[in-house]
Motif scaffolding. Structure first.
Motif, PDB file in Angstrom:
ATOM      1  N   GLU A 168       0.844  -1.300  -0.109  1.00  0.00           N
ATOM      2  CA  GLU A 168      -0.029  -0.198   0.157  1.00  0.00           C
ATOM      3  C   GLU A 168       0.759   1.091   0.048  1.00  0.00           C
ATOM      4  O   GLU A 168       0.607   2.300  -0.727  1.00  0.00           O
ATOM      5  CB  GLU A 168      -0.964  -0.007   1.108  1.00  0.00           C
ATOM      6  N   TYR A 169       1.914   1.426   0.649  1.00  0.00           N
ATOM      7  CA  TYR A 169       2.665   2.540   1.090  1.00  0.00           C
ATOM      8  C   TYR A 169       3.681   2.626  -0.464  1.00  0.00           C
ATOM      9  O   TYR A 169       3.672   3.624  -0.653  1.00  0.00           O
ATOM     10  CB  TYR A 169       3.556   2.175   2.237  1.00  0.00           C
ATOM     11  N   GLU A 172       1.595   4.405  -2.785  1.00  0.00           N
ATOM     12  CA  GLU A 172       1.348   5.725  -2.211  1.00  0.00           C
ATOM     13  C   GLU A 172       2.677   6.850  -2.851  1.00  0.00           C
ATOM     14  O   GLU A 172       2.600   7.667  -3.434  1.00  0.00           O
ATOM     15  CB  GLU A 172       1.269   5.788  -0.810  1.00  0.00           C
ATOM     16  N   ASN A 176       2.138   9.667  -5.514  1.00  0.00           N
ATOM     17  CA  ASN A 176       2.559  10.959  -5.080  1.00  0.00           C
ATOM     18  C   ASN A 176       3.898  11.611  -5.680  1.00  0.00           C
ATOM     19  O   ASN A 176       4.238  12.780  -5.087  1.00  0.00           O
ATOM     20  CB  ASN A 176       2.493  11.055  -3.487  1.00  0.00           C
TER      21      ASN A 176
END
Ligand code: GLY
Length: 436
Positions: A168-169, A172, A176
């Motif tokens: 998940e990270y 991200e 981003n």
């Protein structure tokens, strides 16, 4: 000789302090550092505006510029200064990729067969990350490829529960474009004891400094968030109590091979190379490089430097680096930070620092993210100041540093356990467990 120190924090204060007696000292800093402003002629300005820094350096006829932080290096401050005829202690933009582009760094290890690397992969999409992590049976560390001011790295077992959270990270980070790359680097998590070796580099040769160990967790007992570092220590003999001379020499060899590889793959690397290692069962392995002094680790080694730093700077720019000598002492640095750090609720408050008493005790003050205002020394919300002491043992240095910390008043705290015998012993015991 005229030397310009670029940067605002405690690391730059330690650099400026080591230079001040042997040159005409100038500084370029975003905030008025209460320590640097007393010992250097200075200009307040954003260190990332590299053309403006170069303009100031030209106006003051600077001979050598010493670049403290990584962000201006990533922006090509050295290229800009050199274009204007100013020699630099700090790598060019392309050589600084050893810190600013982690995929460049790992590939260098592969291409040049440098020992001490680890399993890693660079990704630009979530499908490949899922495929890789579903079958990977070790915990991982997720890192943005570029610079994130030390805040982008997340470790499974620390910030992330498991490799599922790592997936998940990682998404991200890519979505981003954290650190300026739509990529993420995933590495195996190493188990061992971390240590730092910093080295002066003249493009070809390096001259290593005493090893140091940083305490990244915010609270005593190695609890709480990972910060930029709450303190650090170094020991007599230049080693740490849990490492051997062979461990140190192997780490230095890895750094020397890296230096040689950077010169071939990018440009000769002149400046400070900071190697962060994990001492594992099979020896030291490289976690990451920084293209500058460590903060707090600069404060451990620079006060012990016997060779004038100005002479070392001249040798770095001339490519004639020779032995750098240090006092054979231990050192302990304790960072004083605002209450609530790493949150910023006390930003703007005034603190009192009784420098005279601290110095009478035999310790030194290096100011960090505070500014000198008419009302006094103002907190910014980040680390405020480092208190450093040296001694014939870590225990002796720790006692002096701890006593000196009592002479900083305000809404601040520090980790009383940095450098204590109990915590150093914990590191020794951990290393014994790993080596058994
Ligand atoms: N002490 C960690 C760093 O300087 O990046």
């Amino acid at each position: 000789m005229k030397v310009l120190v670029v940067g605002t924090g405690a690391r730059e204060h330690a650099i400026a302090n080591a230079l001040k007696d042997d040159c005409e000292l100038y500084a370029y800093m975003s905030k008025i550092n209460p320590g640097i402003s007393k010992i250097a002629e200075f200009k307040q300005g954003d260190e990332g505006e590299v053309e403006k820094v170069a303009e100031y350096a030209v106006e003051k006829e600077i001979d050598i510029a010493f670049i403290g932080p990584e962000a201006p290096l990533g922006k090509g401050i050295v290229n800009e200064l050199e274009k204007n005829g100013i020699k630099c202690v700090g790598p060019t933009q392309s050589a600084a990729r050893i810190e600013t582009d982690k995929s460049f760094m790992r590939k260098l290890f592969e291409d040049y067969n440098i020992k001490g690397s680890l399993i890693y992969k660079v990704f630009d999409n979530s499908k490949d990350i899922e495929e890789f992590l579903t079958d990977f049976d070790k915990d991982v560390v997720v890192k943005p490829v570029g610079l994130t001011g030390g805040k982008g790295v997340k470790i499974v077992g620390d910030h992330l529960k498991d490799n599922k959270e790592a997936i998940e990270y990682s998404k991200e980070v890519i979505d981003n474009v954290m650190g300026g790359f739509a990529q993420v680097i995933i590495e195996e998590r190493l188990i061992g004891e971390e240590f730092t070796i910093q080295a002066f580099c003249d493009g070809e040769h390096l001259e290593p400094m005493p090893a140091a160990q940083d305490y990244p967790h915010a609270f005593e007992g190695d609890k709480g968030a990972i910060t930029g570092g709450m303190g650090s220590y170094s020991d007599v003999g230049g080693l740490l109590p849990f490492m051997t001379q062979e461990d140190y020499d192997q780490a230095v060899e890895i750094m020397q091979e890296t230096l040689t590889a950077i010169a071939k793959e990018a440009e000769p690397y002149k400046g400070i190379l900071y190697g962060q290692f994990m001492l594992c069962e099979e020896g030291p392995r490289l976690i990451e490089y920084n293209a500058r002094f460590g903060d707090p680790e600069a404060m451990n080694v620079l006060p012990l430097l016997k060779t004038p730093l100005v002479d070392i700077c001249q040798a770095i720019v001339d490519g004639t680096l020779d032995k750098a000598e240090f006092e054979d002492k231990a050192s302990v640095c304790k960072y004083i930070v605002p209450d609530g750090y790493p949150e910023t609720k006390y930003a703007g408050e005034i603190i009192e620092v009784d420098e005279e008493t601290i110095e009478d005790l035999g310790a030194k003050v290096f100011y960090a993210a505070v500014s000198a205002e008419e009302e006094g020394i103002k907190l910014s919300g980040s680390r405020a100041l480092g208190i450093v002491a040296s001694g014939d043992s870590i225990e002796e240095a720790e006692k002096i540093a701890e006593e000196a910390c009592q002479y900083v008043k305000g809404n601040v705290y520090h980790r009383r356990d940095v450098g204590t015998t109990a915590l150093v012993q914990k590191r020794i015991d951990h290393m014994k467990e790993i080596k058994n």
